[in-house]
Scaffold this motif. Structure first.
Motif, PDB file in Angstrom:
ATOM      1  N   UNK A 138      56.592  35.523  61.385  1.00 44.81           N
ATOM      2  CA  UNK A 138      55.666  35.690  60.250  1.00 44.81           C
ATOM      3  C   UNK A 138      54.872  36.986  60.409  1.00 44.81           C
ATOM      4  N   UNK A 139      54.414  37.214  61.649  1.00 45.09           N
ATOM      5  CA  UNK A 139      53.636  38.439  61.866  1.00 45.09           C
ATOM      6  C   UNK A 139      54.480  39.692  61.611  1.00 45.09           C
ATOM      7  N   UNK A 140      55.732  39.645  62.069  1.00 46.07           N
ATOM      8  CA  UNK A 140      56.627  40.782  61.812  1.00 46.07           C
ATOM      9  C   UNK A 140      56.880  40.940  60.318  1.00 46.07           C
TER      10      UNK A 140
ATOM     11  N   UNK B 178      60.678  32.475  55.978  1.00 40.68           N
ATOM     12  CA  UNK B 178      59.869  32.599  57.193  1.00 40.68           C
ATOM     13  C   UNK B 178      58.808  31.487  57.207  1.00 40.68           C
ATOM     14  N   UNK B 179      58.160  31.294  56.067  1.00 36.25           N
ATOM     15  CA  UNK B 179      57.109  30.270  55.968  1.00 36.25           C
ATOM     16  C   UNK B 179      57.700  28.867  56.121  1.00 36.25           C
ATOM     17  N   UNK B 180      58.865  28.659  55.526  1.00 34.37           N
ATOM     18  CA  UNK B 180      59.511  27.349  55.593  1.00 34.37           C
ATOM     19  C   UNK B 180      59.840  26.970  57.039  1.00 34.37           C
ATOM     20  N   UNK B 181      60.320  27.956  57.806  1.00 30.52           N
ATOM     21  CA  UNK B 181      60.677  27.680  59.210  1.00 30.52           C
ATOM     22  C   UNK B 181      59.439  27.283  60.019  1.00 30.52           C
ATOM     23  N   UNK B 182      58.336  27.964  59.777  1.00 30.26           N
ATOM     24  CA  UNK B 182      57.102  27.609  60.505  1.00 30.26           C
ATOM     25  C   UNK B 182      56.662  26.202  60.123  1.00 30.26           C
ATOM     26  N   UNK B 183      56.672  25.935  58.824  1.00 31.15           N
ATOM     27  CA  UNK B 183      56.151  24.638  58.356  1.00 31.15           C
ATOM     28  C   UNK B 183      57.004  23.481  58.880  1.00 31.15           C
TER      29      UNK B 183
ATOM     30  N   UNK C  60      49.364  28.128  68.563  1.00 32.39           N
ATOM     31  CA  UNK C  60      48.956  27.714  67.211  1.00 32.39           C
ATOM     32  C   UNK C  60      47.750  28.522  66.722  1.00 32.39           C
ATOM     33  N   UNK C  61      46.893  28.916  67.663  1.00 39.88           N
ATOM     34  CA  UNK C  61      45.717  29.707  67.276  1.00 39.88           C
ATOM     35  C   UNK C  61      46.115  30.998  66.571  1.00 39.88           C
ATOM     36  N   UNK C  62      47.318  31.488  66.873  1.00 38.27           N
ATOM     37  CA  UNK C  62      47.758  32.740  66.233  1.00 38.27           C
ATOM     38  C   UNK C  62      47.969  32.566  64.738  1.00 38.27           C
ATOM     39  N   UNK C  63      48.048  31.288  64.291  1.00 37.80           N
ATOM     40  CA  UNK C  63      48.224  31.029  62.858  1.00 37.80           C
ATOM     41  C   UNK C  63      46.905  30.999  62.102  1.00 37.80           C
TER      42      UNK C  63
ATOM     43  N   UNK D   3      44.545  33.102  61.188  1.00 35.80           N
ATOM     44  CA  UNK D   3      44.262  34.000  60.047  1.00 35.80           C
ATOM     45  C   UNK D   3      45.119  33.685  58.819  1.00 35.80           C
ATOM     46  N   UNK D   4      46.277  33.030  58.998  1.00 38.39           N
ATOM     47  CA  UNK D   4      47.189  32.788  57.871  1.00 38.39           C
ATOM     48  C   UNK D   4      46.761  31.603  57.010  1.00 38.39           C
ATOM     49  N   UNK D   5      45.963  30.686  57.569  1.00 42.85           N
ATOM     50  CA  UNK D   5      45.549  29.489  56.831  1.00 42.85           C
ATOM     51  C   UNK D   5      46.613  28.389  56.812  1.00 42.85           C
ATOM     52  N   UNK D   6      47.796  28.647  57.378  1.00 42.56           N
ATOM     53  CA  UNK D   6      48.897  27.669  57.316  1.00 42.56           C
ATOM     54  C   UNK D   6      48.548  26.371  58.049  1.00 42.56           C
ATOM     55  N   UNK D   7      47.802  26.516  59.121  1.00 41.02           N
ATOM     56  CA  UNK D   7      47.461  25.346  59.941  1.00 41.02           C
ATOM     57  C   UNK D   7      46.678  24.307  59.129  1.00 41.02           C
ATOM     58  N   UNK D   8      45.931  24.791  58.126  1.00 42.02           N
ATOM     59  CA  UNK D   8      45.128  23.897  57.291  1.00 42.02           C
ATOM     60  C   UNK D   8      45.951  22.820  56.608  1.00 42.02           C
ATOM     61  N   UNK D   9      47.243  23.072  56.408  1.00 41.80           N
ATOM     62  CA  UNK D   9      48.116  22.067  55.793  1.00 41.80           C
ATOM     63  C   UNK D   9      48.531  20.971  56.767  1.00 41.80           C
ATOM     64  N   UNK D  10      48.082  21.076  58.014  1.00 46.32           N
ATOM     65  CA  UNK D  10      48.479  20.113  59.051  1.00 46.32           C
ATOM     66  C   UNK D  10      47.225  19.608  59.777  1.00 46.32           C
ATOM     67  N   UNK D  11      46.544  18.612  59.174  1.00 46.31           N
ATOM     68  CA  UNK D  11      45.256  18.172  59.737  1.00 46.31           C
ATOM     69  C   UNK D  11      45.351  17.702  61.186  1.00 46.31           C
TER      70      UNK D  11
END
Ligand code: GTB
Length: 216
Positions: free
Chosen positions: A115-117, A135-140, A171-174, A176-184
């Motif tokens: 994702x960063x790349x 890229x986003x789908x693979x992370x999720x 996981x902390x690297x995520x 800034x992306x806000x993606x982690x917010x979808x996974x309480x």
């Protein structure tokens, strides 16, 4: 016995703790070992003096008397193995904690790096926006699997271990992306990691280092 870690002289994140020296600082705090810090300016990363310590010209590097290590996973395993407190005594539980350390680095971090790349290194390519959904789908997908496994547990396998330290760091690297917010479940897991006094000390130390070395 003196431990020295090498990090960026000025981290590009300005002290948000996202560079990989933070995970090493965290492990050092968990095992209660004091350390010194050497900051390397970006241009010097690829010069002979630093390449002698790190063949790929990166950070972090760990030095302890006549031992020099690179690779954050190897450094954290070394600290856990040598000083105790980050790996369970029971041999099977210890192997599972090491498995999670590898899982964080080999099965979770690569999709996050991708994702960063995709954003920073390839963001201006004509195909970048077409590739991004994949890229986003693979992370999720990976986060969903991890979240399902963690479930209601506090940590990945019993007591907090080097495996959790690495997984939370990855996981902390995520953040800034806000993606982690979808996974309480994972958000709460990361918050438990961040709340550990050892993490707090490590975070503040890297923040202070970056503040002190910030360009005028
Ligand atoms: N596999 C190695 C490890 O785990 O130690 C990877 C080491 C690595 O990628 N180091 C990066 C580096 O030295 C710093 S951590 N890069 C310089 C180079 O390759 O020339 C990656 C990183 C950098 C900056 C931020 N940030 O500012 O947000 C976040 C993460």
């Amino acid at each position: 016995m003196t431990i020295t870690i090498t990090c960026f002289e000025h981290s590009p994140d300005g002290g948000k703790g996202l560079a990989r020296d933070t995970r090493v600082r965290w492990a050092l705090e968990e095992v209660g070992q004091p350390y010194e810090v050497r900051g390397v300016p970006f241009p010097k990363l690829k010069e002979a003096e630093h390449l002698a310590r790190h063949p790929f010209g990166q950070i972090p590097v760990f030095e302890e008397d006549d031992l020099t290590l690179f690779e954050s996973g190897a450094i954290i395993f070394h600290l856990a193995d040598r000083y105790g407190g980050l790996l369970p005594e029971d041999p099977n539980a210890r192997s599972r904690a090491i498995m999670w350390l590898f899982a964080a680095l080999n099965s979770v971090e690569p999709s996050i790096l991708d994702l960063q790349n995709a954003k920073f290194a390839e963001g201006d390519k004509p195909w970048a926006s077409e590739r991004m959904p994949l890229v986003l789908e693979r992370i999720k997908q990976r986060l969903k699997q991890l979240s399902d496994r963690l479930g209601d547990n506090e940590w990945l396998d019993g007591e907090f271990s080097a495996g959790d330290l690495m997984m939370v760091s990855v996981l902390l690297r995520l953040k800034p992306s806000g993606i982690l917010g979808g996974f309480p479940t994972l958000t709460a897991y990361v918050e438990r990691g961040e709340a550990r006094p050892a993490y707090q000390r490590a975070f503040k130390a890297q923040q202070a280092f970056n503040a002190a070395s910030a360009p005028a």
